[in-house]
Design a protein around this motif. Sequence first.
Motif, PDB file in Angstrom:
ATOM      1  N   VAL A  44       0.836  -1.202   0.000  1.00 17.20           N
ATOM      2  CA  VAL A  44       0.000   0.000   0.000  1.00 17.20           C
ATOM      3  C   VAL A  44       0.869   1.249   0.000  1.00 17.20           C
ATOM      4  O   VAL A  44       0.709   2.146  -0.831  1.00 17.20           O
ATOM      5  N   ARG A  45       1.813   1.313   0.939  1.00 20.69           N
ATOM      6  CA  ARG A  45       2.613   2.531   1.101  1.00 20.69           C
ATOM      7  C   ARG A  45       3.637   2.738  -0.010  1.00 20.69           C
ATOM      8  O   ARG A  45       3.878   3.856  -0.445  1.00 20.69           O
ATOM      9  N   ASP A  50      -4.289  -0.136  -3.748  1.00 21.44           N
ATOM     10  CA  ASP A  50      -5.520   0.296  -3.081  1.00 21.44           C
ATOM     11  C   ASP A  50      -6.352  -0.969  -2.891  1.00 21.44           C
ATOM     12  O   ASP A  50      -6.978  -1.450  -3.840  1.00 21.44           O
ATOM     13  N   PRO A  51      -6.357  -1.535  -1.684  1.00 22.91           N
ATOM     14  CA  PRO A  51      -7.052  -2.809  -1.474  1.00 22.91           C
ATOM     15  C   PRO A  51      -8.526  -2.789  -1.865  1.00 22.91           C
ATOM     16  O   PRO A  51      -9.077  -3.815  -2.248  1.00 22.91           O
ATOM     17  N   ALA A  52      -9.152  -1.630  -1.819  1.00 22.80           N
ATOM     18  CA  ALA A  52     -10.570  -1.545  -2.138  1.00 22.80           C
ATOM     19  C   ALA A  52     -10.855  -1.283  -3.614  1.00 22.80           C
ATOM     20  O   ALA A  52     -11.974  -1.515  -4.069  1.00 22.80           O
ATOM     21  N   VAL A  56      -5.796  -4.986  -9.954  1.00 16.80           N
ATOM     22  CA  VAL A  56      -5.034  -6.203  -9.677  1.00 16.80           C
ATOM     23  C   VAL A  56      -4.731  -6.221  -8.182  1.00 16.80           C
ATOM     24  O   VAL A  56      -4.256  -5.231  -7.614  1.00 16.80           O
ATOM     25  N   ILE A  57      -5.015  -7.361  -7.552  1.00 18.91           N
ATOM     26  CA  ILE A  57      -4.795  -7.524  -6.110  1.00 18.91           C
ATOM     27  C   ILE A  57      -4.010  -8.805  -5.848  1.00 18.91           C
ATOM     28  O   ILE A  57      -3.970  -9.701  -6.697  1.00 18.91           O
ATOM     29  N   GLY A  58      -3.391  -8.884  -4.710  1.00 17.03           N
ATOM     30  CA  GLY A  58      -2.650 -10.086  -4.336  1.00 17.03           C
ATOM     31  C   GLY A  58      -3.477 -10.973  -3.429  1.00 17.03           C
ATOM     32  O   GLY A  58      -4.097 -10.487  -2.480  1.00 17.03           O
ATOM     33  N   VAL A 116      -3.930 -11.247  -9.011  1.00 18.08           N
ATOM     34  CA  VAL A 116      -5.077 -11.623  -9.841  1.00 18.08           C
ATOM     35  C   VAL A 116      -5.892 -10.394 -10.214  1.00 18.08           C
ATOM     36  O   VAL A 116      -5.861  -9.369  -9.526  1.00 18.08           O
ATOM     37  N   ASP A 117      -6.634 -10.524 -11.308  1.00 19.14           N
ATOM     38  CA  ASP A 117      -7.608  -9.517 -11.688  1.00 19.14           C
ATOM     39  C   ASP A 117      -8.711  -9.525 -10.628  1.00 19.14           C
ATOM     40  O   ASP A 117      -9.227 -10.593 -10.268  1.00 19.14           O
ATOM     41  N   ARG A 118      -9.047  -8.351 -10.111  1.00 16.89           N
ATOM     42  CA  ARG A 118     -10.037  -8.256  -9.035  1.00 16.89           C
ATOM     43  C   ARG A 118     -11.351  -8.937  -9.400  1.00 16.89           C
ATOM     44  O   ARG A 118     -11.949  -9.630  -8.578  1.00 16.89           O
TER      45      ARG A 118
END
Length: 144
Positions: A44-45, A50-52, A56-58, A116-118
């Motif tokens: 994030v930092r 941006d988790p929301a 793409v998220i982990g 992955v793609d959200r």
Amino acid sequence: MPRESDYGYVALITTRWRDSDAYGHVNNVEYYAFFDTAINTWLVREGGLDPAASAVIGVCATSSCTFHRSLTFPDEVRCGVRVSRLGLTSATYDLALFDDADAAPAATGSFVHVFVDRDSRRPAEIPPPLRAALQRLVVGEPAA
């Protein structure tokens, strides 16, 4: 045993009263939470995740922890994070938890993120800002 200085990022995490179990030490499940918190704080930092809202998220594919000694409340835990493998769609982290009781880690672990793609949850290439942040934590020779 690894030393704290072997890690490119060290997150400070204060244990909470509720982290302790009936045996009087920080419960094993919290060690995994410390790992996850340190990794995602970096993303994030430093990587702009941006988790929301990021496209793409982990997601955690696998994790492990080897317990060397107990942590207790109210320890201030330092979680060392480094990347041992950086692939096209995944990152493998080496982690260690340190406190003031001993120079050796209280625990060491591993954590694999697959990006992955959200929406589809299919593997996706690590976005350039995240890759750049992760690259700064790579130990040894840079991976593909």
